[in-house]
Scaffold this active site. Sequence first.
Site, mmCIF file in Angstrom:
data_model
loop_
_atom_site.group_PDB
_atom_site.id
_atom_site.type_symbol
_atom_site.label_atom_id
_atom_site.label_comp_id
_atom_site.label_asym_id
_atom_site.label_seq_id
_atom_site.Cartn_x
_atom_site.Cartn_y
_atom_site.Cartn_z
ATOM 1 C CE1 TYR A 1 4.336 0.874 5.132
ATOM 2 C CE2 TYR A 1 3.970 -1.287 4.196
ATOM 3 C CZ TYR A 1 3.786 0.080 4.155
ATOM 4 O OH TYR A 1 3.044 0.635 3.145
ATOM 5 C CB SER B 1 -6.456 2.981 2.897
ATOM 6 O OG SER B 1 -5.676 3.035 4.066
ATOM 7 N N PRO B 2 -7.906 0.116 0.980
ATOM 8 C CG PRO B 2 -7.869 -2.173 0.549
ATOM 9 C CD PRO B 2 -6.984 -1.037 0.982
ATOM 10 C CG LEU B 3 -11.558 -2.840 3.728
ATOM 11 C CD1 LEU B 3 -11.322 -3.945 4.746
ATOM 12 C CD2 LEU B 3 -12.997 -2.916 3.183
ATOM 13 N N GLY C 1 -9.046 2.226 5.920
ATOM 14 C CA GLY C 1 -8.483 2.022 7.254
ATOM 15 C C GLY C 1 -9.456 1.334 8.210
ATOM 16 N N GLY C 2 -10.486 0.702 7.685
ATOM 17 C CA GLY C 2 -11.450 -0.035 8.516
ATOM 18 C C GLY C 2 -12.856 0.555 8.447
ATOM 19 C CG LEU D 1 -15.073 2.077 3.104
ATOM 20 C CD1 LEU D 1 -14.132 2.115 1.896
ATOM 21 C CD2 LEU D 1 -16.439 2.664 2.730
#
Length: 353
Positions: free
Chosen positions: A61, A213-215, A217-218, A220
């Site tokens: 990262y 990536s629970p969202l 990547g944005g 949701l």
Amino acid sequence: MPAKNLEIMPLRPIGRSGPLVSRFGLGTMTFGSETSEDEAHRQLDLFTAAGGTLIDTADVYGAGASEEIIGRWAAQRTGGYDDLILATKARFAPPPNSAGASWRGLRIALEASLLRLRAEAIDIYFIHGWDQKTSIDETLSTLADFVAEGNIHHVAWSNLSGWQLQKIVSHARAHRLPVPVALQPQYNLLDRTIEIEVLPCCAEEGIGLTPWSPLGGGWLTGKYSPDERPTGATRLGEDPDRGVEAYDRRNTDRTWRILLELREVAAELVRQPGHVALAWLADRPCVSAPLLGARTVAQLSDNLAAANFVLPAEHTERLTRASAPGLPAYPYGFLRDWSELDIWRTLGTENQE
Ligand SMILES: NC(=O)c1ccc[n+]([C@@H]2O[C@H](COP(=O)([O-])OP(=O)(O)OC[C@H]3O[C@@H](n4cnc5c(N)ncnc54)[C@H](OP(=O)(O)O)[C@@H]3O)[C@@H](O)[C@H]2O)c1
């Protein structure tokens, strides 16, 4: 001391034999790239003040910058990492040290990560993905040495298919090598592919999930639209072709159908779509701690508002139904009927519309 108005997150175990971690972890992939050091340190302060304990980074990262930023933060924090669970990853170091998950690759990677993080040990050491060129025995034996030396406490993997995960676990058990406590896959309302092969293996073997990536990547959060290509300081505004969340890949009827249901559920519960998406994921089977990703402190603060939010069963079911990807009829349809594997029952059927 917790900051005012912050709800403190509950703790839960990672899998059957992993450590206790907060209900959400902090992902730090943006540190040193989209997120400046000052903003990153404020994210870490906010996350820990909210009872967050799991911090997830990787050697790649920001080409090491994420680990360095975390290391400088921990060095000036009272107690350093004492009350935290520190996770990092190895496998994809760039040349000249790109030796995958081999003995050489992992030795070099671990030493560099410990230095950048200013840590005495890594709590959960993730192998970032499958390495076709290195035998599982070499990787697991190297990890066993790291555990014996006290440099790591638990081993884990990321981005595996079901058979790969099962092969690693079976080899570890047969040879008394460290069994992975966690898997870190992509998993969210828009992508439930892991429920077919990976999640049943985790359930069988007692492995906890720390989904990335629970969202989506944005997506949701509801900030993208079918009529307008993304612009501005967002992931897809800066690079619409970026990764699994690329705009053209996700701009499908299925995505908009799931987002519509998500918006409706959120409106009924007087919540934001992102909170609902995070809560849905946090309580899926085998999930220990989804990793919150944020560019800014404001986004993280927003996401932490879901830290203790539990979706009512009726709304969970609606979202599970709306996001069902469809289980391929063969062999899974046959196997589902014979084995009554519960998770497969939530996937819907092939060709459903
Ligand atoms: N193991 C792996 O291979 C792997 C792969 C990917 C990630 N990860 C880990 O998982 C973590 C989380 O993944 P992710 O960053 O993809 O998670 P994500 O939560 O799906 O996406 C995070 C992004 O969504 C946007 N966002 C987040 N909260 C928002 C809010 N409240 N309002 C509006 N936009 C918001 C931000 O992007 P913009 O503002 O830029 O649009 C943010 O960077 C990473 O930090 C990393 O630790 C691991």
